[in-house]
Structure formats: C-alpha cells, structure tokens
Design an enzyme around this catalytic site. Sequence first.
Site, PDB file in Angstrom:
ATOM      1  N   HIS A  83       0.786  -0.847   0.115  1.00  0.00           N
ATOM      2  CA  HIS A  83      -0.385  -0.116   0.184  1.00  0.00           C
ATOM      3  C   HIS A  83       0.511   1.342  -0.334  1.00  0.00           C
ATOM      4  CE1 HIS A  83      -2.998  -3.519   1.033  1.00  0.00           C
ATOM      5  NE2 HIS A  83      -2.382  -3.536   1.837  1.00  0.00           N
ATOM      6  N   ALA A 145       0.359  -3.118  13.669  1.00  0.00           N
ATOM      7  CA  ALA A 145       0.087  -2.274  13.137  1.00  0.00           C
ATOM      8  C   ALA A 145       0.942  -1.101  14.558  1.00  0.00           C
ATOM      9  CB  ALA A 145      -1.214  -2.926  12.403  1.00  0.00           C
TER      10      ALA A 145
HETATM   11  C1  LIG Z   1       1.513  -8.389  15.709  1.00  0.00           C
HETATM   12  C2  LIG Z   1       1.438  -9.281  14.903  1.00  0.00           C
HETATM   13  C3  LIG Z   1       2.531  -9.446  13.559  1.00  0.00           C
HETATM   14  C4  LIG Z   1       1.194 -10.155  15.657  1.00  0.00           C
HETATM   15  O1  LIG Z   1       0.157 -11.563  15.252  1.00  0.00           O
HETATM   16  P1  LIG Z   1       0.652 -12.645  16.321  1.00  0.00           P
HETATM   17  O2  LIG Z   1       1.775 -12.910  16.373  1.00  0.00           O
HETATM   18  O3  LIG Z   1      -0.852 -13.395  15.219  1.00  0.00           O
HETATM   19  O4  LIG Z   1      -0.335 -12.320  17.304  1.00  0.00           O
HETATM   20  P2  LIG Z   1      -1.973 -12.283  17.677  1.00  0.00           P
HETATM   21  O5  LIG Z   1      -2.919 -12.257  17.274  1.00  0.00           O
HETATM   22  O6  LIG Z   1      -1.789 -13.966  18.201  1.00  0.00           O
HETATM   23  O7  LIG Z   1      -1.172 -11.178  19.628  1.00  0.00           O
HETATM   24  C5  LIG Z   1      -0.726 -11.906  20.519  1.00  0.00           C
HETATM   25  C6  LIG Z   1      -0.707 -11.091  21.357  1.00  0.00           C
HETATM   26  O8  LIG Z   1      -0.429  -8.597  21.223  1.00  0.00           O
HETATM   27  C7  LIG Z   1      -2.205  -8.583  20.486  1.00  0.00           C
HETATM   28  N1  LIG Z   1      -1.489  -7.319  19.385  1.00  0.00           N
HETATM   29  C8  LIG Z   1      -0.950  -8.256  18.505  1.00  0.00           C
HETATM   30  N2  LIG Z   1      -1.096  -7.000  17.658  1.00  0.00           N
HETATM   31  C9  LIG Z   1      -1.649  -5.521  18.264  1.00  0.00           C
HETATM   32  C10 LIG Z   1      -0.735  -4.576  16.753  1.00  0.00           C
HETATM   33  N3  LIG Z   1      -0.788  -3.876  16.058  1.00  0.00           N
HETATM   34  N4  LIG Z   1      -1.567  -3.301  18.885  1.00  0.00           N
HETATM   35  C11 LIG Z   1      -1.291  -4.074  20.230  1.00  0.00           C
HETATM   36  N5  LIG Z   1      -0.995  -4.957  20.494  1.00  0.00           N
HETATM   37  C12 LIG Z   1      -1.836  -6.253  19.617  1.00  0.00           C
HETATM   38  C13 LIG Z   1      -2.628  -9.102  20.654  1.00  0.00           C
HETATM   39  O9  LIG Z   1      -4.393  -8.601  21.566  1.00  0.00           O
HETATM   40  C14 LIG Z   1      -2.679 -10.692  21.376  1.00  0.00           C
HETATM   41  O10 LIG Z   1      -2.913  -9.914  23.142  1.00  0.00           O
HETATM   42  P3  LIG Z   1      -2.942 -10.888  24.321  1.00  0.00           P
HETATM   43  O11 LIG Z   1      -2.263 -12.019  24.334  1.00  0.00           O
HETATM   44  O12 LIG Z   1      -2.969 -10.341  25.810  1.00  0.00           O
HETATM   45  O13 LIG Z   1      -4.544 -11.592  23.863  1.00  0.00           O
HETATM   46  C15 LIG Z   1      -0.089  -8.831  13.950  1.00  0.00           C
HETATM   47  O14 LIG Z   1      -0.955  -9.196  14.709  1.00  0.00           O
HETATM   48  C16 LIG Z   1      -0.182  -7.440  13.710  1.00  0.00           C
HETATM   49  O15 LIG Z   1      -0.181  -5.987  14.200  1.00  0.00           O
HETATM   50  N6  LIG Z   1       0.363  -7.931  12.072  1.00  0.00           N
HETATM   51  C17 LIG Z   1       0.829  -6.098  11.011  1.00  0.00           C
HETATM   52  C18 LIG Z   1      -0.690  -6.921  10.673  1.00  0.00           C
HETATM   53  C19 LIG Z   1      -1.315  -4.926   8.906  1.00  0.00           C
HETATM   54  O16 LIG Z   1      -0.512  -4.203   9.259  1.00  0.00           O
HETATM   55  N7  LIG Z   1      -1.946  -5.228   8.911  1.00  0.00           N
HETATM   56  C20 LIG Z   1      -2.318  -4.489   7.857  1.00  0.00           C
HETATM   57  C21 LIG Z   1      -2.464  -4.690   6.385  1.00  0.00           C
HETATM   58  S1  LIG Z   1      -2.843  -2.982   5.590  1.00  0.00           S
HETATM   59  C1  LIG Z   2      -4.669  -3.897   4.310  1.00  0.00           C
HETATM   60  C2  LIG Z   2      -4.362  -5.475   3.870  1.00  0.00           C
HETATM   61  O1  LIG Z   2      -5.009  -6.444   4.740  1.00  0.00           O
HETATM   62  O2  LIG Z   2      -3.980  -5.867   3.157  1.00  0.00           O
HETATM   63  C3  LIG Z   2      -3.370  -7.347   2.658  1.00  0.00           C
HETATM   64  C4  LIG Z   2      -1.787  -7.210   2.437  1.00  0.00           C
HETATM   65  N1  LIG Z   2      -1.214  -8.044   2.040  1.00  0.00           N
HETATM   66  C5  LIG Z   2      -0.800  -7.193   3.367  1.00  0.00           C
HETATM   67  O3  LIG Z   2      -0.258  -7.363   4.351  1.00  0.00           O
HETATM   68  O4  LIG Z   2      -0.476  -5.595   3.847  1.00  0.00           O
END
Ligand SMILES: CC(C)(COP(=O)(O)OP(=O)(O)OC[C@H]1O[C@@H](n2cnc3c(N)ncnc32)[C@H](O)[C@@H]1OP(=O)(O)O)[C@@H](O)C(=O)NCCC(=O)NCCS
Ligand SMILES: CC(=O)OC[C@H](N)C(=O)O
Length: 188
Positions: A83, A145
């Site tokens: 993005h 995030a």
């Molecule tokens: C950080 C991340 C990689 C963790 O994923 P994961 O290893 O599968 O971890 P989980 O989803 O099991 O979460 C673990 C813990 O962290 C917390 N957590 C996860 N992401 C978080 C975030 N961004 N901010 C604050 N807390 C977060 C969860 O609530 C959970 O807490 P708990 O154990 O107290 O319930 C994922 O949540 C993330 O933020 N990925 C980024 C994806 C993104 O930017 N997407 C947008 C696409 S455009």
């Molecule tokens: C907005 C969204 O979820 O995008 C998905 C994309 N694959 C990423 O990892 O960012």
Amino acid sequence: MTRDPDWEADLRRYDMRRPFLKEQSIWAIWVYRWGRRIEARPAGLSRKIANLFYWLAFRLVETVFGISLPRTARIGPGLRIWHFGNIFLHGDVVIGAGCTLRQGVTIGNRREGGPVPVLGDNVELGAYAQVLGAVHLGDGCKVGAMSVVLDDVPPGATAVGAPARVIARTSAGSLASASSELLQKDMT
Ligand SMILES: CC(C)(COP(=O)(O)OP(=O)(O)OC[C@H]1O[C@@H](n2cnc3c(N)ncnc32)[C@H](O)[C@@H]1OP(=O)(O)O)[C@@H](O)C(=O)NCCC(=O)NCCS
Ligand SMILES: CC(=O)OC[C@H](N)C(=O)O
C-alpha cells in the site's frame, strides 16, 4: 542497461503481472534504486542532468503516493511495501534485505538531529508502525500495526503497543515459554 540485483530482488517481492499498474509503492522503490545508481556514476554533466530528473521524480512520488525513500538511506535488496501513504524514512536509516513496510510507517529520529534506527534482514512492520531513535530491530522480527518502537527488538521477536513491548520470540523461544507455563501448571 546496467543490471541492478537489488531492484531485481525488489521486483521478485512483487509477485504479480504488471506491478507498475497495480502497486504505487513500486514506483517509489524504482526511483530510490535509480537514484542510488545515479550517485554511483562518475561526476559530470550527465550525472547533473540525471540528478535533476531524479529530484523531480522523487518529489513527484513523495507528493502523489506519500512514500519518501531518500536515496541516502541504505535499503537492502528485496524491499516490499504494501500500500502507500505516509511512509517516511529518514535519510540515514539502514534497512536489511527482504524487509516489509506498510502504509503509515515512519522510520526516523526521536528528536531533530538525533540518531535513527537500523533494521536487520526480513523485518516486517505493520501498518502505521513508528520506529524512532537509536533502535536496532533484529533479523526476522515483527512490529504490530500502530506500534511505537523506542527500544531494540531482538531477532525473531514480535513487538506491539505504544511504547512497543515484546510478546513473542522465535519458535524456540515460544516453545521455551510454553513449556515453562506447563511446568508451572504441573507444580500448582
Ligand atoms: C503484531 C502481529 C504480527 C502479531 O500477530 P500474532 O503473532 O498472530 O499475534 P496475536 O494476534 O496472537 O496477538 C498476540 C497478542 O498481541 C496483541 N496484539 C497483536 N497485534 C497488536 C497490535 N498491533 N497492537 C497491540 N497489540 C497487539 C494481541 O491482542 C494479543 O494480546 P493478548 O495475548 O493479550 O491477547 C499482528 O497482530 C500485526 O499487528 N500485524 C500487522 C498486520 C498489518 O499491518 N495489517 C494491515 C494490512 S494493510
Ligand atoms: C490492507 C490489507 O490487509 O492488506 C493485506 C496485505 N497483504 C498486507 O499484508 O498488507
């Protein structure tokens, strides 16, 4: 045309047909790599003219897509940016190979003139992650995030929150904490 292995690795991360028509961020990465190649040319009129076009392209991409990748930053091969919009890197940052950034990411200093982050290889930043100051992000680590990273993140770890805290390490680390939890349950 000169081969640029870093750019070829970037392109491989955009695993799709016609990425220039589908992903705004690839324009920003292309301009960044082009700018680096221009800097490596011998000084002279041709470099001066190329620099002028580079500067125009850099400002256009920064303004239109909101992605600022200064060519003074050192970015390893295989960068992927998901993005676009509000993605700003300080000109002194160092980023390893195979890293992933997303919209809203800032990698910069904590205060004007202060030190800036160094990212290892295969680091992944979630949307709107802010990485600030003299921090080192270890190989393979992830930042959630909307997180604000102000301290080092060890290799393979996941850091979330503002300020960010480590929640998980490599699979070996996770296994270690899972087994110690089981042990504690056995003892209670
Ligand atoms: C950080 C991340 C990689 C963790 O994923 P994961 O290893 O599968 O971890 P989980 O989803 O099991 O979460 C673990 C813990 O962290 C917390 N957590 C996860 N992401 C978080 C975030 N961004 N901010 C604050 N807390 C977060 C969860 O609530 C959970 O807490 P708990 O154990 O107290 O319930 C994922 O949540 C993330 O933020 N990925 C980024 C994806 C993104 O930017 N997407 C947008 C696409 S455009
Ligand atoms: C907005 C969204 O979820 O995008 C998905 C994309 N694959 C990423 O990892 O960012």
